[in-house]
Design a protein around this motif. Sequence first.
Motif, short mmCIF file in Angstrom:
data_model
loop_
_atom_site.label_atom_id
_atom_site.label_comp_id
_atom_site.label_asym_id
_atom_site.label_seq_id
_atom_site.Cartn_x
_atom_site.Cartn_y
_atom_site.Cartn_z
N CYS A 42 0.86 -1.19 0.00
CA CYS A 42 0.00 0.00 0.00
C CYS A 42 0.90 1.24 0.00
CB CYS A 42 -0.91 0.00 1.23
SG CYS A 42 -1.71 1.59 1.49
N CYS A 49 -0.07 3.07 3.82
CA CYS A 49 0.29 2.44 5.10
C CYS A 49 1.42 1.42 4.97
CB CYS A 49 -0.93 1.79 5.76
SG CYS A 49 -1.46 0.27 4.97
N ILE A 109 1.31 -1.76 3.92
CA ILE A 109 1.04 -3.20 4.10
C ILE A 109 1.29 -3.92 2.77
CG2 ILE A 109 -1.50 -3.03 3.65
CD1 ILE A 109 -1.71 -5.27 5.85
N CYS A 122 -4.33 0.89 -0.24
CA CYS A 122 -5.18 -0.25 0.10
C CYS A 122 -6.58 0.24 0.49
CB CYS A 122 -4.56 -1.07 1.24
SG CYS A 122 -4.69 -0.30 2.88
N CYS A 181 -6.92 2.34 3.68
CA CYS A 181 -6.42 3.72 3.59
C CYS A 181 -7.34 4.59 2.74
CB CYS A 181 -5.00 3.73 3.03
SG CYS A 181 -3.80 3.13 4.23
ZN LIG Z 1 -2.97 1.14 3.36
#
Ligand SMILES: [Zn+2]
Length: 262
Positions: free
Chosen positions: A46, A49, A51, A63, A66
């Motif tokens: 992402c 963030c 991930i 993602c 987010c």
């Molecule tokens: Zn994210």
Amino acid sequence: MDFRSTLFQFFLPPQCPCCEKFLEEDQQGFCSNCLSEIRWIEPPFCSICGIPFISKEVESYPCGACLTHKKYFTMARALGAYEGSLQQAIHHWKYEGKMNLTPFFAEWMAEGLKRYWKPDSFDFLIPVPLHIQRLRERGFNQTLLLVKELSRRSGIPYQKTILQKKKLTIPQVNLSGIEREKGLRGAFRLIEIEELEGKCVLLVDDVYTTGATVNECSKVLLSGGTKRVDVLTLAHAIKSSELRARRQEMQTPNCSLMTPNG
Ligand SMILES: [Zn+2]
Ligand SMILES: [Zn+2]
């Protein structure tokens, strides 16, 4: 530690700071077993963030979490997944006071800093603060120690007093993202606010779990005039994020079922 035990340690072969296995004379740092267990985070992930995505065939993009939930920081990056030997090492460091882990973590953080950001991206490093009562119980803020080492390696100054935790929050391990957010509202405050005006800040923490803590800190820092906040953590709790995403999927009504044609 007294002089005799220091001397004794001197003659012992080096130990893995994670599992304490003795290493070969010429080895240093984590043993090969502990190192091989670490799942280092690699793109695609992402773009906000950080991930990692399960499919490796895609580009990095924001993602779902987010997109639906405002993040006050611009980007968060972590070095490894919060599991296995990395989780164990962070636990030793944080709760058992194994401070000999700090230089290893700082070295990895310094590499992460170079990998994800251009030089001169930040005016300050800021550690996520501990409440004074937690500080008294634990005796140190491990994140501040990490920030000091990272500052030494990167040449970026750090600020340890600007951001303070004024509200004691309950341990957040078993709380959902929304419960964490509620509990954290108003938990942090700024002092010496004029130092932040127009500055770019890297917020440092040990683990990114739901992101609620670093998001609340980022919100407070932006409210004080900071231009941009980014986040770097040692680990990202991917497993719990994956579980949450799945739970969320199950709770979200399936839109395709609501269209007239099924
Ligand atoms: Zn994210
Ligand atoms: Zn080991």
